[in-house]
Design a protein around this motif. Structure first.
Motif, PDB file in Angstrom:
ATOM      1  N   GLY A  15       8.199   3.396   8.117  1.00 58.37           N
ATOM      2  CA  GLY A  15       7.153   2.891   8.811  1.00 58.37           C
ATOM      3  C   GLY A  15       6.409   2.211   7.750  1.00 58.37           C
ATOM      4  O   GLY A  15       5.576   1.086   7.971  1.00 58.37           O
ATOM      5  N   ARG A  16       5.857   3.013   6.894  1.00 59.08           N
ATOM      6  CA  ARG A  16       4.869   2.378   5.929  1.00 59.08           C
ATOM      7  C   ARG A  16       5.256   1.493   5.074  1.00 59.08           C
ATOM      8  O   ARG A  16       4.615   0.503   4.843  1.00 59.08           O
ATOM      9  CB  ARG A  16       4.116   3.638   5.055  1.00 59.08           C
ATOM     10  CG  ARG A  16       3.028   4.458   5.619  1.00 59.08           C
ATOM     11  CD  ARG A  16       2.787   5.557   4.780  1.00 59.08           C
ATOM     12  NE  ARG A  16       3.901   6.725   4.715  1.00 59.08           N
ATOM     13  CZ  ARG A  16       3.826   7.371   3.605  1.00 59.08           C
ATOM     14  NH1 ARG A  16       3.175   7.459   2.669  1.00 59.08           N
ATOM     15  NH2 ARG A  16       4.937   8.585   3.608  1.00 59.08           N
ATOM     16  N   LEU A  17       6.637   1.664   4.485  1.00 60.80           N
ATOM     17  CA  LEU A  17       7.277   0.495   3.852  1.00 60.80           C
ATOM     18  C   LEU A  17       7.238  -0.856   4.592  1.00 60.80           C
ATOM     19  O   LEU A  17       6.933  -1.832   4.093  1.00 60.80           O
ATOM     20  CB  LEU A  17       8.483   0.874   3.321  1.00 60.80           C
ATOM     21  CG  LEU A  17       9.197  -0.119   2.354  1.00 60.80           C
ATOM     22  CD1 LEU A  17       8.292  -0.694   1.359  1.00 60.80           C
ATOM     23  CD2 LEU A  17      10.679   0.524   1.894  1.00 60.80           C
ATOM     24  N   ALA A  18       7.727  -0.673   5.843  1.00 62.71           N
ATOM     25  CA  ALA A  18       7.974  -1.990   6.619  1.00 62.71           C
ATOM     26  C   ALA A  18       6.831  -2.654   6.853  1.00 62.71           C
ATOM     27  O   ALA A  18       6.521  -3.814   6.892  1.00 62.71           O
ATOM     28  CB  ALA A  18       8.404  -1.364   7.984  1.00 62.71           C
TER      29      ALA A  18
ATOM     30  N   ARG B 247       4.938   1.292  -4.261  1.00 54.56           N
ATOM     31  CA  ARG B 247       4.875   2.795  -4.719  1.00 54.56           C
ATOM     32  C   ARG B 247       3.655   3.556  -4.280  1.00 54.56           C
ATOM     33  O   ARG B 247       3.746   4.727  -3.531  1.00 54.56           O
ATOM     34  CB  ARG B 247       5.077   2.762  -6.149  1.00 54.56           C
ATOM     35  CG  ARG B 247       6.566   2.447  -6.525  1.00 54.56           C
ATOM     36  CD  ARG B 247       6.393   2.870  -7.969  1.00 54.56           C
ATOM     37  NE  ARG B 247       5.812   2.076  -8.719  1.00 54.56           N
ATOM     38  CZ  ARG B 247       6.476   1.133  -9.569  1.00 54.56           C
ATOM     39  NH1 ARG B 247       7.519   0.692  -9.450  1.00 54.56           N
ATOM     40  NH2 ARG B 247       5.534   0.424 -10.346  1.00 54.56           N
ATOM     41  N   ALA B 248       2.470   2.932  -4.160  1.00 57.64           N
ATOM     42  CA  ALA B 248       1.217   3.650  -3.613  1.00 57.64           C
ATOM     43  C   ALA B 248       1.194   3.949  -2.189  1.00 57.64           C
ATOM     44  O   ALA B 248       0.855   4.921  -1.991  1.00 57.64           O
ATOM     45  CB  ALA B 248      -0.082   2.766  -4.284  1.00 57.64           C
ATOM     46  N   ALA B 249       1.664   2.887  -1.479  1.00 49.77           N
ATOM     47  CA  ALA B 249       1.967   3.079  -0.049  1.00 49.77           C
ATOM     48  C   ALA B 249       2.943   4.222   0.423  1.00 49.77           C
ATOM     49  O   ALA B 249       2.714   4.783   1.443  1.00 49.77           O
ATOM     50  CB  ALA B 249       2.323   1.640   0.652  1.00 49.77           C
ATOM     51  N   LEU B 250       3.611   4.435  -0.473  1.00 48.45           N
ATOM     52  CA  LEU B 250       4.739   5.455  -0.135  1.00 48.45           C
ATOM     53  C   LEU B 250       4.541   6.692  -0.850  1.00 48.45           C
ATOM     54  O   LEU B 250       5.399   7.505  -1.228  1.00 48.45           O
ATOM     55  CB  LEU B 250       5.881   4.862  -0.700  1.00 48.45           C
ATOM     56  CG  LEU B 250       6.677   3.715   0.164  1.00 48.45           C
ATOM     57  CD1 LEU B 250       8.191   3.181  -0.306  1.00 48.45           C
ATOM     58  CD2 LEU B 250       6.812   4.102   1.523  1.00 48.45           C
ATOM     59  N   ASP B 251       3.020   6.833  -1.565  1.00 45.80           N
ATOM     60  CA  ASP B 251       3.025   8.176  -2.371  1.00 45.80           C
ATOM     61  C   ASP B 251       3.723   8.256  -3.340  1.00 45.80           C
ATOM     62  O   ASP B 251       4.291   9.521  -3.697  1.00 45.80           O
ATOM     63  CB  ASP B 251       3.063   9.476  -1.214  1.00 45.80           C
ATOM     64  CG  ASP B 251       1.852   9.290  -0.104  1.00 45.80           C
ATOM     65  OD1 ASP B 251       0.989   8.718  -0.323  1.00 45.80           O
ATOM     66  OD2 ASP B 251       2.306   9.725   0.981  1.00 45.80           O
ATOM     67  N   GLY B 252       4.197   7.390  -4.328  1.00 50.38           N
ATOM     68  CA  GLY B 252       4.803   7.373  -5.429  1.00 50.38           C
ATOM     69  C   GLY B 252       6.291   7.166  -5.309  1.00 50.38           C
ATOM     70  O   GLY B 252       6.955   7.206  -6.498  1.00 50.38           O
TER      71      GLY B 252
END
Length: 205
Positions: A137-140, A190-195
């Motif tokens: 969801g965060r990536l989308a 990458r930051a949005a996905l915690d690395g």
């Protein structure tokens, strides 16, 4: 309308006329532009299918080549090669469908945990590669929030596998802008996905 994506492989590459020469010839003999179509239709069709969906790609591929054919007088080999020139037209076609693309990403964000389809666009298939359901969801959301320019640079690099120089030509932006946008977008994702690395377009280099 369904696009025929079958290209002839019977010509010896050493005997092929260059792309630029074919475009020049097509100005006097329009039927020669069909050879440009044969050389690039599969690649452009695949790019459109990943950005949008495969049914749309069947229809829109023809629009890309029709637009290029109509604008063939404007092709300038001094400014670049035919391949990124065609991707520029593909980008224009995609822009006309931007709202539908945004709606698909919004739906994916709402239904990320339940998403289990292989028939959607590349953005959605990228999301399914991320292990954590919450990260999907965060990536989308991040993909949807990107500016048009940032998204185009990212996906021309990741899907079209265009070089920085080719992306610059396709979007008519400075070469240095391509690298800076790619670096910024990848870091943001990458930051949005915690690395977690979404594996979009390879390294930042």
């Amino acid at each position: 309308m369904t696009t025929n994506v079958t290209a002839s492989d019977s010509v010896d590459p050493s005997e092929m006329i260059s792309d630029a020469a074919l475009v020049e010839l097509s100005r006097r003999s329009p039927e020669r532009f069909g050879e440009i179509y044969d050389r690039y239709v599969r690649e452009i069709h695949a790019y459109l299918g990943r950005r949008l969906d495969w049914q749309a790609a069947d229809d829109l591929t023809a629009e890309v080549f029709l637009a290029a054919f109509r604008k063939r007088e404007t092709f300038d080999p001094q400014r670049g090669t035919v391949r990124p020139w065609l991707y520029g037209f593909a980008g224009n076609v995609i822009a006309l469908h931007r709202r539908a693309e945004a709606r698909r990403l919004a739906a994916l964000q709402r239904n990320a945990a339940a998403h289990d389809s292989t028939e959607h666009g590349h953005e959605e298939r990228v999301v399914t590669r991320v292990d954590a359901g919450s990260a999907q969801g965060r990536l989308a959301a991040e993909l949807r929030a990107l500016s048009d320019g940032d998204r185009d640079v990212l996906l021309l690099s990741a899907l079209g596998e265009l070089s920085h120089e080719e992306v610059a030509q396709a979007l008519d932006i400075p070469y240095g802008t391509v690298g800076s946008r790619l670096s910024r977008v990848r870091k943001k994702l990458r930051a949005a996905l915690d690395g977690i690395n979404p594996m979009l377009g390879g390294s930042d280099g």
